[in-house]
Design an enzyme around this catalytic site. Structure first.
Site: not given
Ligand SMILES: N[C@@H]1O[C@H](COP(=O)(O)O)[C@@H](O)[C@H]1O
Length: 194
Positions: A11, A109, A150, A179
């Protein structure tokens, strides 16, 4: 405007998004939903996420509830959720939910789609595949969600270089930086466009 956050794991992205909107007038996280009773996102939500000030109910659901009933869709509609944000949510979204929220479900993704996407391409498997393929770069793709893994329309992409000596862990770290830097801002842009 109301957001619902879906996550299956740690999360960290959900937390960045919740913190980003913690002080924003007119935008609130109304629900945190997970398909994993052990997901790290549950503790983060219970603590109020990073700021300690975003308190949203946590809903844990199982496969039959998600795929054989309309409970989750109805809950989101009853809460008048404007945008559903998948942040590390691993299950395919059922057609009924996609149809109930057209162009109002987004996902991130950890690769540059259309490469390294699709069923089974998630988490560390993605970074291992990128390194194994000798890719010179990787990155993130934020896209609308449709009924296929995706494949929804791409909203935003950002890339990072991959050195020939990089391990999958190093690629994962570089991608996570992207991200956390971009997902909250792109969510805000999509919300503003609704
Ligand atoms: N879909 C992928 O799942 C991962 C989740 O990471 P977190 O938000 O739980 O740390 C992230 O790398 C996201 O791109």
């Amino acid at each position: 405007k109301k957001i619902a956050l879906f996550a299956s794991g740690s999360g960290s992205n959900a937390e960045k998004i919740a913190d980003y909107f913690a002080d924003q007038e007119g935008v609130s996280v109304s629900l945190v939903l997970t398909n994993n009773p052990k997901a790290g996102v549950i503790d983060r939500a219970r603590r109020g996420f990073g700021t300690g000030r975003v308190h949203a109910p946590v809903v844990v659901f199982d496969r039959p509830t998600f795929y054989q009933t309309n409970q989750i869709t109805e809950l989101l509609q009853n809460q008048a959720v404007d945008l559903i944000v998948l942040a590390g949510f691993m299950w395919l979204v059922p057609g009924s939910l996609v149809q109930a929220f057209p162009n109002r479900i987004v996902n991130i993704h950890p690769a540059l789609l259309p490469k390294f996407g699709g069923k089974g391409m998630y988490g560390h498997f993605v970074h291992e595949a990128v390194v194994a393929a000798g890719e010179p770069e990787s990155g993130i793709t934020i896209h609308f969600v449709n009924e296929h893994y995706d494949e929804g329309a791409v909203i935003y992409q950002a890339s990072c270089p991959v050195a020939p000596t990089d391990t999958p862990d190093e690629v994962a770290r570089k991608v996570q930086v992207l991200e956390h830097a971009h997902y909250p801002r792109v969510v805000a842009e999509v919300l503003a466009s609704l």
